[in-house]
Motif scaffolding. Structure first.
Motif, short mmCIF file in Angstrom:
data_model
loop_
_atom_site.label_atom_id
_atom_site.label_comp_id
_atom_site.label_asym_id
_atom_site.label_seq_id
_atom_site.Cartn_x
_atom_site.Cartn_y
_atom_site.Cartn_z
N GLY A 1 0.81 -1.21 0.00
CA GLY A 1 0.00 0.00 0.00
C GLY A 1 0.84 1.26 0.00
N ALA A 2 2.04 1.17 -0.53
CA ALA A 2 3.00 2.28 -0.52
C ALA A 2 3.17 2.82 -1.93
N ARG A 3 2.76 4.04 -2.14
CA ARG A 3 2.85 4.66 -3.46
C ARG A 3 4.07 5.56 -3.56
N VAL A 4 4.74 5.48 -4.70
CA VAL A 4 5.92 6.31 -4.93
C VAL A 4 5.48 7.71 -5.35
N ASP A 5 6.01 8.71 -4.68
CA ASP A 5 5.73 10.11 -5.03
C ASP A 5 6.72 10.60 -6.07
N ARG A 6 8.01 10.33 -5.82
CA ARG A 6 9.04 10.75 -6.78
C ARG A 6 10.33 9.99 -6.49
N ILE A 7 11.21 10.02 -7.46
CA ILE A 7 12.52 9.40 -7.32
C ILE A 7 13.58 10.45 -7.57
N GLU A 8 14.60 10.45 -6.76
CA GLU A 8 15.75 11.34 -6.95
C GLU A 8 17.01 10.50 -6.83
N PRO A 9 18.15 11.02 -7.26
CA PRO A 9 19.39 10.24 -7.09
C PRO A 9 19.61 9.88 -5.63
N GLY A 10 19.67 8.58 -5.35
CA GLY A 10 19.96 8.12 -4.00
C GLY A 10 18.76 7.95 -3.10
N ALA A 11 17.53 8.10 -3.62
CA ALA A 11 16.38 7.95 -2.72
C ALA A 11 15.08 7.80 -3.50
N VAL A 12 14.16 7.07 -2.85
CA VAL A 12 12.77 6.96 -3.32
C VAL A 12 11.89 7.63 -2.28
N HIS A 13 11.07 8.57 -2.72
CA HIS A 13 10.14 9.27 -1.82
C HIS A 13 8.75 8.69 -2.00
N LEU A 14 8.12 8.33 -0.88
CA LEU A 14 6.77 7.77 -0.91
C LEU A 14 5.72 8.85 -0.68
N ALA A 15 4.50 8.53 -1.04
CA ALA A 15 3.41 9.51 -0.94
C ALA A 15 3.11 9.88 0.51
N ASP A 16 3.45 8.99 1.47
CA ASP A 16 3.20 9.30 2.89
C ASP A 16 4.31 10.12 3.51
N GLY A 17 5.29 10.54 2.70
CA GLY A 17 6.38 11.38 3.20
C GLY A 17 7.65 10.64 3.55
N ALA A 18 7.62 9.32 3.55
CA ALA A 18 8.82 8.54 3.87
C ALA A 18 9.86 8.69 2.76
N ARG A 19 11.12 8.68 3.17
CA ARG A 19 12.24 8.74 2.23
C ARG A 19 13.07 7.47 2.40
N LEU A 20 13.23 6.70 1.31
CA LEU A 20 13.98 5.45 1.36
C LEU A 20 15.33 5.65 0.69
N PRO A 21 16.44 5.66 1.45
CA PRO A 21 17.76 5.79 0.82
C PRO A 21 18.02 4.59 -0.09
N ALA A 22 18.69 4.85 -1.21
CA ALA A 22 18.93 3.76 -2.16
C ALA A 22 20.22 3.99 -2.93
N ASP A 23 21.08 2.98 -2.93
CA ASP A 23 22.24 2.99 -3.81
C ASP A 23 21.85 2.57 -5.22
N ALA A 24 20.81 1.75 -5.30
CA ALA A 24 20.27 1.33 -6.60
C ALA A 24 18.76 1.25 -6.48
N ILE A 25 18.07 1.68 -7.53
CA ILE A 25 16.62 1.66 -7.59
C ILE A 25 16.23 0.83 -8.80
N VAL A 26 15.34 -0.14 -8.61
CA VAL A 26 14.89 -1.00 -9.69
C VAL A 26 13.38 -0.80 -9.87
#
Length: 399
Positions: A203-228
């Motif tokens: 139930g987690a929707r992606v709001d946007r992607i930036e270099p090094g992170a995935v931002h979810l619609a609920d405001g969470a920020r997921l650090p990422a070295d690689a995004i698939v």
């Protein structure tokens, strides 16, 4: 039929060429492919290539004996048909290629999130080059975020975890595979992620992607070295726009039971098609290896004079977190589901139309699949109580 052009140098394209030659066609055949690689197998990309077991999945073909003109690294950009006659030209960046008969086998392309394609560190997985690039990012300790808990998402998560990555899977729906299977079946896959050490966010929707992170619609920020991004594929048919070849709303080439398109002398096979099925009284869009293997052989026979329809029972498989998952058949929404629970977390789900077994999903139960596949193919009436008893051989559940 003097000049056959096959557009798409994947499994379906190669099998079309093999089928024509094996059935005795001696005319000119050309195989046009967008990638520079000779035809290769795709299922191992998310398994053996990502794990480092191999770097090459090229099919072993006797190209000299096939006597096929290979036109690789030349994406099709357009199709021009002759007026009131079969044949025409496929346009490429290196000039047009003429044909008398055309087979469209361009498969699918991976869907990416809007604007994500321009962000460094974002991967999709569809080609051998995609797999090689992603493999370099799967290093011990790396944070990997996978968008989508479908078939590809689960297989990439399996490889990433095995490589020692900290892996998070983000899924907008309420269960894994909820887009392909009923939610109550998809929910059975959920525990596998935690068992493998994978964080699964439902139930987690992606709001946007930036270099090094995935931002979810609920405001969470997921650090990422690689995004698939593993949110599905679409037919790779944009080059057919304006050609007169009929496409459906998803862009799939509409073909009949003989794999003929709306244009004379033009046929299509594999992932890029939606084909007419008398068996299921509907049109089917099947994006799996078995369809790319079987349909071209049926088409080759049709091109050489046979009049047999292509009307398969769909089949596919996936390997997830050490488990073999196999599916056979086709089930419309609303069909009854009966579960069959085996030992050590193995299970089988059967879909029924009345008493007829119409589809089967097995988890680590290959004998159920082998015996049940025959029942699905014949539309056999099955005793549901016996089906639910994993101690009863599948073949013994027939009424």
């Amino acid at each position: 039929m003097e000049n056959v052009l096959v557009v798409g140098a994947g499994m379906a394209g190669l099998q079309t060429v093999l089928g024509l030659r094996e059935l005795g066609y001696a005319g000119r055949v050309a195989l046009l492919g967008a990638e520079r690689h000779r035809p290769y197998d795709r299922p191992p990309l998310s398994k053996d290539v990502l794990s480092g077991k191999t770097d090459d999945t090229t099919f072993d073909a006797d190209w000299a004996a096939l006597d096929v003109e290979l036109l690789l690294g030349r994406p099709a950009t357009g199709l021009r048909l002759r007026d009131r006659a079969e044949g025409g030209f496929v346009d490429t960046d290196a000039g047009p290629v003429e044909f008398d008969r055309l087979v469209i086998a361009t498969g699918s392309r991976a869907i990416n999130l809007p604007a994500a394609g321009d962000v460094h560190g974002v991967h999709v997985l569809r080609t051998i080059d995609d797999a090689r690039a992603l493999r370099t990012a799967l290093v011990p300790g790396a944070h990997v975020v996978i968008v989508g808990a479908g078939w590809i998402g689960a297989e990439v998560a399996t490889a990433a975890t095995a490589a020692g990555c900290h892996t998070t899977v983000v899924e907008a729906l309420s269960a894994p595979l909820a887009g392909a299977l009923p939610a109550e079946i998809g929910a059975r896959f959920t525990p596998w992620y935690a068992e493998a050490g994978v964080e699964l966010l439902l139930g987690a929707r992606v709001d946007r992607i930036e270099p090094g992170a995935v931002h979810l619609a609920d405001g969470a920020r997921l650090p990422a070295d690689a995004i698939v991004v593993g949110i599905g594929v679409r037919p790779d048919t944009a080059w057919l726009a304006g050609s007169g070849v009929h496409l459906d709303g998803r862009g799939a080439v509409v073909v009949d039971g003989r794999l003929r398109t709306s244009a004379p002398g033009v046929y299509a096979v594999g992932d890029c098609t939606v084909f007419e099925s008398a068996r299921y009284a509907t049109r089917l869009h099947v994006e799996h290896w078995d369809n790319a293997l079987q349909a071209p052989r049926a088409l080759a026979a049709h091109l050489l004079g046979e009049d047999a329809a292509y009307d398969p029972v769909p089949y596919f498989w996936s390997e997830q977190f050490g488990r073999m998952v196999q599916y056979v058949g086709h089930h419309p929404a609303g069909d009854d589901v009966v579960m069959r629970h085996g030992p050590e977390g193995t299970w089988t789900a059967g879909w029924f139309a009345g008493d007829a077994l119409v589809a089967l999903l097995t988890v680590a139960r290959p004998r159920d699949l082998a015996q049940g596949r025959r029942l699905v193919q014949t539309g056999a009436a099955v005793d549901k109580a016996k089906f639910a008893d994993a101690g009863v051989p599948m073949k013994s559940t027939v009424r």
